[in-house]
Motif scaffolding. Structure first.
Motif, PDB file in Angstrom:
ATOM      1  N   VAL A 134      -4.142   0.847   5.909  1.00  0.00           N
ATOM      2  CA  VAL A 134      -4.827  -0.267   5.679  1.00  0.00           C
ATOM      3  C   VAL A 134      -6.287  -0.186   6.512  1.00  0.00           C
ATOM      4  O   VAL A 134      -7.458  -0.273   5.777  1.00  0.00           O
ATOM      5  CB  VAL A 134      -4.147  -1.640   6.116  1.00  0.00           C
ATOM      6  CG1 VAL A 134      -5.176  -2.916   6.130  1.00  0.00           C
ATOM      7  CG2 VAL A 134      -3.097  -1.911   5.439  1.00  0.00           C
ATOM      8  N   LEU A 135      -6.171   0.267   7.621  1.00  0.00           N
ATOM      9  CA  LEU A 135      -7.385   0.565   8.567  1.00  0.00           C
ATOM     10  C   LEU A 135      -8.034   1.726   8.359  1.00  0.00           C
ATOM     11  O   LEU A 135      -9.344   1.735   8.673  1.00  0.00           O
ATOM     12  CB  LEU A 135      -6.748   0.503  10.075  1.00  0.00           C
ATOM     13  CG  LEU A 135      -6.357  -0.853  10.307  1.00  0.00           C
ATOM     14  CD1 LEU A 135      -5.818  -1.088  11.708  1.00  0.00           C
ATOM     15  CD2 LEU A 135      -7.128  -2.285  10.321  1.00  0.00           C
ATOM     16  N   ALA A 136      -7.451   2.767   8.064  1.00  0.00           N
ATOM     17  CA  ALA A 136      -8.114   4.206   8.032  1.00  0.00           C
ATOM     18  C   ALA A 136      -7.434   4.925   6.961  1.00  0.00           C
ATOM     19  O   ALA A 136      -6.779   6.045   7.427  1.00  0.00           O
ATOM     20  CB  ALA A 136      -7.995   4.660   9.331  1.00  0.00           C
ATOM     21  N   THR A 181       7.305   3.710  13.332  1.00  0.00           N
ATOM     22  CA  THR A 181       6.460   4.912  12.714  1.00  0.00           C
ATOM     23  C   THR A 181       5.930   4.293  11.171  1.00  0.00           C
ATOM     24  O   THR A 181       4.864   4.480  10.757  1.00  0.00           O
ATOM     25  CB  THR A 181       7.216   6.050  12.522  1.00  0.00           C
ATOM     26  OG1 THR A 181       7.809   6.395  13.683  1.00  0.00           O
ATOM     27  CG2 THR A 181       6.491   7.088  11.825  1.00  0.00           C
ATOM     28  N   HIS A 182       6.872   3.460  10.404  1.00  0.00           N
ATOM     29  CA  HIS A 182       6.345   2.633   9.422  1.00  0.00           C
ATOM     30  C   HIS A 182       5.293   1.768   9.479  1.00  0.00           C
ATOM     31  O   HIS A 182       4.353   1.847   8.600  1.00  0.00           O
ATOM     32  CB  HIS A 182       7.586   2.206   8.627  1.00  0.00           C
ATOM     33  CG  HIS A 182       8.444   3.291   7.852  1.00  0.00           C
ATOM     34  ND1 HIS A 182       9.570   3.914   8.457  1.00  0.00           N
ATOM     35  CD2 HIS A 182       8.383   3.440   6.571  1.00  0.00           C
ATOM     36  CE1 HIS A 182      10.015   4.636   7.575  1.00  0.00           C
ATOM     37  NE2 HIS A 182       9.519   4.534   6.293  1.00  0.00           N
ATOM     38  N   VAL A 183       5.458   1.039  10.402  1.00  0.00           N
ATOM     39  CA  VAL A 183       4.299  -0.014  10.828  1.00  0.00           C
ATOM     40  C   VAL A 183       2.915   0.866  11.043  1.00  0.00           C
ATOM     41  O   VAL A 183       1.824   0.454  10.646  1.00  0.00           O
ATOM     42  CB  VAL A 183       4.674  -0.919  11.852  1.00  0.00           C
ATOM     43  CG1 VAL A 183       3.539  -1.748  12.461  1.00  0.00           C
ATOM     44  CG2 VAL A 183       6.101  -1.806  11.426  1.00  0.00           C
ATOM     45  N   GLU A 207      -8.247   7.188   4.718  1.00  0.00           N
ATOM     46  CA  GLU A 207      -8.495   8.620   4.506  1.00  0.00           C
ATOM     47  C   GLU A 207      -7.824   9.644   5.479  1.00  0.00           C
ATOM     48  O   GLU A 207      -7.146  10.502   5.447  1.00  0.00           O
ATOM     49  CB  GLU A 207     -10.050   8.865   4.653  1.00  0.00           C
ATOM     50  CG  GLU A 207     -10.953   8.301   3.428  1.00  0.00           C
ATOM     51  CD  GLU A 207     -11.080   6.673   3.568  1.00  0.00           C
ATOM     52  OE1 GLU A 207     -11.297   6.244   4.719  1.00  0.00           O
ATOM     53  OE2 GLU A 207     -11.440   5.964   2.600  1.00  0.00           O
ATOM     54  N   ALA A 208      -8.142   8.791   6.895  1.00  0.00           N
ATOM     55  CA  ALA A 208      -7.313   9.773   8.078  1.00  0.00           C
ATOM     56  C   ALA A 208      -5.773   9.559   7.607  1.00  0.00           C
ATOM     57  O   ALA A 208      -5.357  10.778   8.089  1.00  0.00           O
ATOM     58  CB  ALA A 208      -7.816   8.933   9.174  1.00  0.00           C
ATOM     59  N   THR A 209      -5.243   8.407   7.362  1.00  0.00           N
ATOM     60  CA  THR A 209      -3.940   8.453   7.208  1.00  0.00           C
ATOM     61  C   THR A 209      -3.268   9.269   5.948  1.00  0.00           C
ATOM     62  O   THR A 209      -2.297  10.079   6.184  1.00  0.00           O
ATOM     63  CB  THR A 209      -3.293   7.199   6.971  1.00  0.00           C
ATOM     64  OG1 THR A 209      -3.813   6.063   7.980  1.00  0.00           O
ATOM     65  CG2 THR A 209      -1.937   6.885   6.520  1.00  0.00           C
ATOM     66  N   LEU A 210      -4.126   9.586   5.041  1.00  0.00           N
ATOM     67  CA  LEU A 210      -3.596  10.334   4.023  1.00  0.00           C
ATOM     68  C   LEU A 210      -3.826  11.707   4.476  1.00  0.00           C
ATOM     69  O   LEU A 210      -3.148  12.650   3.694  1.00  0.00           O
ATOM     70  CB  LEU A 210      -4.552   9.946   2.453  1.00  0.00           C
ATOM     71  CG  LEU A 210      -3.840   8.611   2.186  1.00  0.00           C
ATOM     72  CD1 LEU A 210      -4.808   8.192   0.949  1.00  0.00           C
ATOM     73  CD2 LEU A 210      -2.576   8.643   1.589  1.00  0.00           C
TER      74      LEU A 210
END
Length: 176
Positions: free
Chosen positions: A56-58, A47-49, A60-63
């Motif tokens: 790093v890659l997305a 989950t952390h990875v 906005e979507a992650t936040l």
């Protein structure tokens, strides 16, 4: 005592006795609590990875994701203690397997199921187990081992349900 394989090329050291392995695991668990303040676990590393890669890659979507956002609120979680624990476990297992003469790549069940079906079942089973671990708040090592070590009732409930489900699914899938 070392076992010689029929081909005469590979010498394999015997496995540890269950008692010695259990004592060693208990000591590792105790040291994990003492040195890091955490028990043992594994599913949280994945989950952390994923959260770190998402940052790093997305970003906005992650936040914007309510599940991943708390993990990345203080920065990239890839360097967390659990990620290092799992990396150390993988490296240590590989070294131990090489030293014991037991390292080999194999696909169990290939003869009876076929490699395509076996890989599909393994991927599906691993995905379901990973999803279950996240829903339960930990995996068998995190909930079962570390939770049981501190007498957590949820750990014992989880272990009972986990093993009962495994028996039922094994009977259904293999017809045992």
């Amino acid at each position: 005592m070392k076992a010689q394989f029929p081909d005469g090329k590979r010498v394999v050291k015997p496995f540890w006795s269950p008692l010695a392995a259990g004592i060693a695991l208990g000591l590792v668990l105790m040291l994990s609590f003492i040195l890091s303040g955490h028990g043992l676990g594994a599913s949280g590393a994945v989950t952390h990875v994923v959260a770190g890669a998402g940052l790093v890659l997305a970003p906005e979507a992650t936040l914007a994701n309510p599940y991943l956002k708390p993990m990345v609120s203080e920065g990239n979680p890839i360097g967390s203690w659990i990620t290092w624990e799992v990396l150390g476990m993988i490296i240590g297992a590989a070294i131990a397997a090489f030293m014991a003469g037991r390292f080999r790549v194999q696909l169990d069940g290939q003869r009876s199921l076929g490699s395509g079906r076996r890989l599909t079942q393994a991927l599906l089973g691993g995905t379901l187990a990973g999803f279950g671990a996240r829903v339960a708040g930990g995996c068998t090592s995190g909930l079962g081992l570390s939770g049981a070590a501190v007498f957590s009732i949820s750990a014992f409930v989880f272990l009972g349900v986990f093993f009962a489900t495994g028996l039922l699914v094994g009977r259904f899938v293999k017809g045992v």
